[in-house]
Design a protein around this motif. Structure first.
Motif, PDB file in Angstrom:
ATOM      1  N   PHE A  43       0.826  -1.207   0.000  1.00 55.77           N
ATOM      2  CA  PHE A  43       0.000   0.000   0.000  1.00 55.77           C
ATOM      3  C   PHE A  43       0.865   1.263   0.000  1.00 55.77           C
ATOM      4  O   PHE A  43       0.506   2.277  -0.601  1.00 55.77           O
ATOM      5  N   MET A  44       2.028   1.177   0.671  1.00 53.68           N
ATOM      6  CA  MET A  44       2.960   2.313   0.618  1.00 53.68           C
ATOM      7  C   MET A  44       3.435   2.525  -0.808  1.00 53.68           C
ATOM      8  O   MET A  44       3.536   3.664  -1.281  1.00 53.68           O
ATOM      9  N   LEU A  45       3.702   1.413  -1.501  1.00 48.44           N
ATOM     10  CA  LEU A  45       4.163   1.514  -2.887  1.00 48.44           C
ATOM     11  C   LEU A  45       3.106   2.200  -3.749  1.00 48.44           C
ATOM     12  O   LEU A  45       3.425   3.113  -4.524  1.00 48.44           O
ATOM     13  N   ILE A  46       1.852   1.768  -3.582  1.00 48.31           N
ATOM     14  CA  ILE A  46       0.788   2.384  -4.369  1.00 48.31           C
ATOM     15  C   ILE A  46       0.721   3.881  -4.079  1.00 48.31           C
ATOM     16  O   ILE A  46       0.631   4.707  -4.987  1.00 48.31           O
ATOM     17  N   GLY A  47       0.801   4.226  -2.791  1.00 50.50           N
ATOM     18  CA  GLY A  47       0.751   5.638  -2.420  1.00 50.50           C
ATOM     19  C   GLY A  47       1.918   6.412  -2.998  1.00 50.50           C
ATOM     20  O   GLY A  47       1.745   7.498  -3.574  1.00 50.50           O
ATOM     21  N   ALA A  48       3.118   5.854  -2.877  1.00 50.56           N
ATOM     22  CA  ALA A  48       4.315   6.546  -3.363  1.00 50.56           C
ATOM     23  C   ALA A  48       4.242   6.756  -4.869  1.00 50.56           C
ATOM     24  O   ALA A  48       4.506   7.855  -5.377  1.00 50.56           O
ATOM     25  N   TYR A  49       3.845   5.705  -5.585  1.00 53.48           N
ATOM     26  CA  TYR A  49       3.763   5.827  -7.042  1.00 53.48           C
ATOM     27  C   TYR A  49       2.664   6.802  -7.454  1.00 53.48           C
ATOM     28  O   TYR A  49       2.876   7.631  -8.340  1.00 53.48           O
ATOM     29  N   ALA A  50       1.500   6.680  -6.813  1.00 56.10           N
ATOM     30  CA  ALA A  50       0.395   7.582  -7.179  1.00 56.10           C
ATOM     31  C   ALA A  50       0.835   9.026  -6.968  1.00 56.10           C
ATOM     32  O   ALA A  50       0.612   9.889  -7.830  1.00 56.10           O
ATOM     33  N   TYR A  51       1.511   9.276  -5.852  1.00 57.19           N
ATOM     34  CA  TYR A  51       1.956  10.642  -5.588  1.00 57.19           C
ATOM     35  C   TYR A  51       2.959  11.092  -6.641  1.00 57.19           C
ATOM     36  O   TYR A  51       2.819  12.155  -7.257  1.00 57.19           O
ATOM     37  N   ALA A  52       3.983  10.254  -6.882  1.00 54.71           N
ATOM     38  CA  ALA A  52       5.049  10.654  -7.802  1.00 54.71           C
ATOM     39  C   ALA A  52       4.497  10.888  -9.202  1.00 54.71           C
ATOM     40  O   ALA A  52       4.791  11.901  -9.840  1.00 54.71           O
ATOM     41  N   ILE A  53       3.654   9.965  -9.658  1.00 52.42           N
ATOM     42  CA  ILE A  53       3.133  10.068 -11.021  1.00 52.42           C
ATOM     43  C   ILE A  53       2.317  11.348 -11.188  1.00 52.42           C
ATOM     44  O   ILE A  53       2.421  12.040 -12.200  1.00 52.42           O
ATOM     45  N   LEU A  54       1.519  11.671 -10.153  1.00 50.96           N
ATOM     46  CA  LEU A  54       0.625  12.823 -10.297  1.00 50.96           C
ATOM     47  C   LEU A  54       1.342  14.150 -10.129  1.00 50.96           C
ATOM     48  O   LEU A  54       0.887  15.159 -10.645  1.00 50.96           O
ATOM     49  N   SER A  55       2.455  14.163  -9.384  1.00 50.95           N
ATOM     50  CA  SER A  55       2.994  15.477  -9.022  1.00 50.95           C
ATOM     51  C   SER A  55       4.259  15.853  -9.796  1.00 50.95           C
ATOM     52  O   SER A  55       4.830  16.907  -9.555  1.00 50.95           O
ATOM     53  N   ILE A  56       4.720  15.011 -10.739  1.00 51.78           N
ATOM     54  CA  ILE A  56       5.874  15.424 -11.563  1.00 51.78           C
ATOM     55  C   ILE A  56       5.426  16.603 -12.435  1.00 51.78           C
ATOM     56  O   ILE A  56       4.446  16.493 -13.160  1.00 51.78           O
ATOM     57  N   PRO A  57       6.122  17.736 -12.350  1.00 47.42           N
ATOM     58  CA  PRO A  57       5.714  18.875 -13.178  1.00 47.42           C
ATOM     59  C   PRO A  57       5.777  18.510 -14.663  1.00 47.42           C
ATOM     60  O   PRO A  57       6.632  17.720 -15.079  1.00 47.42           O
ATOM     61  N   VAL A  58       4.876  19.076 -15.457  1.00 48.71           N
ATOM     62  CA  VAL A  58       4.749  18.692 -16.863  1.00 48.71           C
ATOM     63  C   VAL A  58       6.073  18.861 -17.596  1.00 48.71           C
ATOM     64  O   VAL A  58       6.455  18.012 -18.403  1.00 48.71           O
ATOM     65  N   GLU A  59       6.816  19.933 -17.260  1.00 50.91           N
ATOM     66  CA  GLU A  59       8.059  20.187 -18.006  1.00 50.91           C
ATOM     67  C   GLU A  59       9.135  19.136 -17.714  1.00 50.91           C
ATOM     68  O   GLU A  59      10.069  18.965 -18.488  1.00 50.91           O
ATOM     69  N   ASN A  60       9.007  18.406 -16.577  1.00 51.04           N
ATOM     70  CA  ASN A  60      10.007  17.386 -16.257  1.00 51.04           C
ATOM     71  C   ASN A  60       9.658  16.022 -16.822  1.00 51.04           C
ATOM     72  O   ASN A  60      10.460  15.098 -16.753  1.00 51.04           O
ATOM     73  N   ARG A  61       8.448  15.888 -17.338  1.00 54.73           N
ATOM     74  CA  ARG A  61       7.982  14.544 -17.692  1.00 54.73           C
ATOM     75  C   ARG A  61       8.782  13.932 -18.834  1.00 54.73           C
ATOM     76  O   ARG A  61       9.067  12.737 -18.807  1.00 54.73           O
ATOM     77  N   ALA A  62       9.133  14.758 -19.814  1.00 51.51           N
ATOM     78  CA  ALA A  62       9.872  14.232 -20.963  1.00 51.51           C
ATOM     79  C   ALA A  62      11.165  13.582 -20.500  1.00 51.51           C
ATOM     80  O   ALA A  62      11.558  12.515 -20.966  1.00 51.51           O
ATOM     81  N   GLN A  63      11.806  14.198 -19.504  1.00 52.30           N
ATOM     82  CA  GLN A  63      13.088  13.696 -19.016  1.00 52.30           C
ATOM     83  C   GLN A  63      12.912  12.420 -18.184  1.00 52.30           C
ATOM     84  O   GLN A  63      13.677  11.476 -18.321  1.00 52.30           O
ATOM     85  N   VAL A  64      11.893  12.435 -17.314  1.00 54.16           N
ATOM     86  CA  VAL A  64      11.689  11.280 -16.433  1.00 54.16           C
ATOM     87  C   VAL A  64      11.278  10.062 -17.254  1.00 54.16           C
ATOM     88  O   VAL A  64      11.828   8.977 -17.090  1.00 54.16           O
ATOM     89  N   TYR A  65      10.314  10.257 -18.147  1.00 58.59           N
ATOM     90  CA  TYR A  65       9.822   9.135 -18.954  1.00 58.59           C
ATOM     91  C   TYR A  65      10.576   9.083 -20.278  1.00 58.59           C
ATOM     92  O   TYR A  65       9.978   8.982 -21.336  1.00 58.59           O
ATOM     93  N   GLN A  66      11.911   9.139 -20.218  1.00 62.01           N
ATOM     94  CA  GLN A  66      12.652   9.252 -21.479  1.00 62.01           C
ATOM     95  C   GLN A  66      12.534   7.999 -22.344  1.00 62.01           C
ATOM     96  O   GLN A  66      12.644   8.076 -23.551  1.00 62.01           O
ATOM     97  N   TYR A  67      12.284   6.827 -21.702  1.00 69.49           N
ATOM     98  CA  TYR A  67      12.154   5.611 -22.504  1.00 69.49           C
ATOM     99  C   TYR A  67      10.724   5.387 -22.972  1.00 69.49           C
ATOM    100  O   TYR A  67      10.436   4.436 -23.670  1.00 69.49           O
ATOM    101  N   TYR A  68       9.812   6.212 -22.523  1.00 61.93           N
ATOM    102  CA  TYR A  68       8.407   6.001 -22.874  1.00 61.93           C
ATOM    103  C   TYR A  68       7.813   7.256 -23.502  1.00 61.93           C
ATOM    104  O   TYR A  68       6.654   7.586 -23.279  1.00 61.93           O
ATOM    105  N   ALA A  69       8.612   7.990 -24.229  1.00 64.48           N
ATOM    106  CA  ALA A  69       8.152   9.153 -24.987  1.00 64.48           C
ATOM    107  C   ALA A  69       7.394  10.142 -24.119  1.00 64.48           C
ATOM    108  O   ALA A  69       6.320  10.621 -24.475  1.00 64.48           O
ATOM    109  N   GLY A  70       7.910  10.398 -22.928  1.00 65.19           N
ATOM    110  CA  GLY A  70       7.295  11.424 -22.090  1.00 65.19           C
ATOM    111  C   GLY A  70       6.118  10.946 -21.280  1.00 65.19           C
ATOM    112  O   GLY A  70       5.519  11.712 -20.545  1.00 65.19           O
TER     113      GLY A  70
END
Lengths: 477, 280
Positions: free
Chosen positions: A191-218
């Protein structure tokens, strides 16, 4: 007596407000101060001095206080012969360096003043019981703020405090399930994992997404939510999964429930690393560059509110029903308590707060990777719950700070090879810390089975009563 | 509107594998009665209780509470072949209420081997049983918006503790109370669910004659005070003969006699069941 108390409160309040006023005005005084100190305009002629000064102002504009203070000290030390220090300038400098501490101290004084007024005016004694704890809580938060400003945000002490607060929340959420409802669940890491991932996925600023998801086209998600909202959604996501898992799993009892929830946590860990989900979870790669907290007050505030809510719940009619189920399922059901509904409720609430704790942990670590949420993490939490005492919230809180301090800090020296003279101390090497730690835990479980608090709660009244009792006994002798 | 029949059992049969614990038990209890169910050890008395309160789903038969069908079952699955109960007619429908639902309807019970909430005080034990009358939800309860209801529940719990004479021991742990008081605490806890029918499973077990006499008075007293109908299982004949209006006797799951206390006392079948018969 009443007037005296109110008068003292007034004096305190006036002092506090004055200090706050000066401290706040000192906050923006640095640029002007730099001008005044350099009375002879020497910086204009000295390139080095100008650069040093610019470094101070740049850091100030960045809002990085630690850097500002560092550069300021360097500037003042390096060019003290060329600068003029009048009394006024010295005072202002002192104020600028210490204004956070002064503000926190004053807020604490205000809290005491408020408590005094409550104490003086309260006829029904209804708020008297509240006054002292509230002052202590205010003192705690002010103290953290002051310590943070003295030792710096990234000192070992602050690291321990931050992680301790987060673990405290997770341990209390697990205690709600294992200690208060009597459901032996080992799914906390999931449940901690779900919480951590949900938080991280939702709160990455849009301008950083291209860099974070570099293997998945942003990545797939191209929006970002404010941190507080993301934390709540993280909790809700964990709660939703708990609801689904609970439907089949909560019909099991004791060991079987533990095995099923442990299995669930492992499955979740694998699923989140699955390549196919990459556009959302980033596969087995790190999630990073999401919004994190900059001060220890943030995790303390959120964990504090959550733990307070859990405490209120446990002392409500629902909490009593949970404890009834723990003590005797058959009797609880015969008293009209719907077993499944209440177990499900406890499971979902516990998971919600585990999810929130996971989100805070993600902020603390600044990166998230599913591989890190192993079952060993659940055992760590379970250990804290057992050491603190099954069925004691304050026990879980105390134990989590002790646990984090011991594992991150106090026992660190066991990991370093140490020489006394030319004699190398045997056994001390990387990893020995965990051996010593395991021994401590075994000792606790063998000789101190009920944990630090048993199923009692930390109580000021009892502590005062206890010290008084001791004192009386001492006086008699 | 007055309900004439409080509880009615029709052909209730409970079979565990090949063992028929309760066989074709039919009975009815009228409002305001005190009815006793007696029988030698292992006769199936507690099993009958468990069928009524939903702990077991009976293999066959029906239970009505205030003319409402609350339990109904017929042999299913493996039991279809194994069924050896003497009643061979089966109800068509299946009604399964869980124990908490039956308690909510107004049937409360105590247990033969006392089942109190061990880590809780006497007061909390009673307070827990008021949970089913809550109108508050999770949020209002957590945020203390239900303080009026909470206050009412606390008052009710205190009144009940007072009624069973345990107000002084209010804050003591339930397990630290002496045996007789634990029994009374269990009754207070059952009363907190605001029942109309109270099932007492051997309330005088382990009590001496003086305590039993006091208990008899106490049971008659609470019946009057709370307007209860009482159905009890008991071994102490003094108590049963003293307070019951009617008595059912079962042996090996089968009903062997029923009637007024005086009739039961002289019934040869009952005497045979309790004392055995001489082989002639």
């Amino acid at each position: 007596m009443k007037t005296v108390k109110i008068l003292i409160a007034l004096v305190l309040a006036v002092c506090a407000v004055t200090v706050i006023y000066f401290a706040q005005s000192a906050k923006d005084s640095l640029p002007g101060l730099l001008e005044t100190m350099d009375a002879q305009q020497l910086a204009a002629q000295d390139d080095k001095m100008l650069k040093a000064r610019d470094r101070v102002t740049d850091a100030l504009e960045e809002g990085d206080r630690e850097k500002t203070l560092r550069n300021l000290t360097r500037y003042l030390d390096g060019f003290s012969d060329k600068l003029t220090f009048s009394d006024g300038v010295n005072r202002e400098l002192m104020l600028f360096k210490n204004y956070p501490v002064l503000t926190a101290g004053s807020i604490f004084l205000l809290a005491i003043a408020l408590a005094l007024v409550v104490y003086a005016l309260d006829k029904g004694k209804k708020f008297k019981k509240l006054a002292l704890p509230l002052v202590l809580i205010a003192a705690l938060y002010c103290g953290i703020y002051i310590v943070e400003n003295i030792t710096g945000v990234n000192s070992m002490l602050m690291t321990v405090l931050k992680k301790g607060a987060i673990y405290a929340l997770i341990a209390v959420s697990m205690n709600l399930l294992n200690g208060f409802t009597g459901l032996f669940s080992l799914g906390q890491a999931g449940f901690m994992l779900i919480g951590a991932y949900a938080y991280a996925i939702l709160s990455i600023p849009v301008e950083n997404r291209a860099q974070v998801y570099q293997y998945y086209a942003g990545g797939l998600i191209q929006f970002s939510l404010p941190p507080l909202l993301s934390i709540v959604i993280a909790g809700l996501a964990a709660a939703f999964f708990a609801f689904l898992i609970g439907l089949p799993v909560l019909r099991l009892k004791s060991d079987y429930l533990a095995i099923a929830t442990l299995g669930f946590a492992e499955i979740i860990r694998a699923v989140f690393q699955y390549e196919g989900l990459g556009p959302i979870t980033n596969g087995s790669n790190l999630l990073r560059r999401f919004t994190v907290f900059s001060t220890a007050l943030y995790p303390f505030a959120i964990a504090g509110v959550c733990i307070a809510l859990i405490t209120l719940l446990i002392h409500s009619t629902y909490g009593r029903a949970f404890k009834a189920i723990r003590d005797d399922e058959v009797a609880a059901e015969a008293m009209g308590i719907n077993l499944f509904a209440h177990k499900q409720l406890a499971f979902v609430i516990s998971s919600f707060f585990a999810g929130v704790g996971g989100a805070l942990l993600a902020m603390y670590q600044t990166t998230v990777q599913a591989a890190a949420f192993t079952s060993a993490m659940t055992y760590e939490i379970l250990l804290i719950v057992v050491i603190g005492g099954m069925g004691s919230i304050s026990g879980s809180v105390i134990a989590s700070f002790l646990f984090v301090a011991a594992s991150e800090w106090w026992l660190r020296f066991l990991d370093n090879e140490t020489m006394i003279g030319s004699f190398q101390v045997p056994l001390l090497r990387s990893g020995f810390r965990m051996v010593a730690f395991s021994a401590v835990i075994m000792a606790v479980v063998l000789f101190y089975r009920k944990g630090i608090m048993g199923d009692k709660e930390f109580s000021l009244a009892r502590m005062i009563g206890w010290t008084r009792h001791r004192k009386e006994a001492h006086d008699e002798r | 509107m007055s309900v004439e029949t409080m509880l009615e059992l029709k052909h209730v049969t409970m079979q565990f594998g090949g063992v028929v614990a309760v066989d074709d038990l039919s009975m009815h209890i009228k409002k305001d009665e005190i009815v006793a169910l007696i029988g030698p050890n292992g006769a199936g008395k507690t099993t009958a209780f468990n069928c009524i309160t939903g702990v077991y789903a009976p293999t066959n038969g029906q239970v009505f509470y205030q003319d409402k069908l609350i339990v109904s079952n017929h042999p299913q699955g493996r039991m279809k072949q194994l069924y050896v109960g003497s009643h061979k007619q089966f109800p068509s429908e299946v009604v399964e209420n869980t124990p908490d639902q039956i308690t909510k309807l107004g049937v409360a019970r105590t247990f033969q081997n006392i089942r109190l909430f061990k880590t809780q005080t006497a007061f909390e034990n009673v307070l827990i049983a008021t949970h089913l009358h809550r109108k508050s939800n999770l949020f209002s309860a957590t945020l203390r918006l239900n303080y009026k209801e909470e206050q009412q529940h606390r008052e009710l719990a205190e009144q009940l503790l007072d009624a069973v004479g345990l107000l002084k021991e209010k804050d003591e742990l339930a397990v630290s109370l002496p045996y007789g008081k634990q029994r009374r605490l269990e009754i207070a806890r059952a009363l907190a669910t605001k029942p109309q029918l109270l099932l007492l499973d051997e309330p005088a077990a382990g009590m001496n004659p003086q305590e039993t006499e006091a208990l008899a008075k106490f049971i008659v007293g609470i019946r009057k005070r709370f307007g209860l109908t009482i159905f009890l299982i008991e071994h102490h004949m003094d108590l049963v003969m003293d307070i019951s209006d009617r008595i059912y006797v079962i042996d090996f799951g089968k009903q062997i006699a029923t009637g007024l206390p005086e009739q039961i006392q002289d019934n040869p079948a009952v005497i045979a069941a309790y004392l055995g018969v001489d082989e002639e």
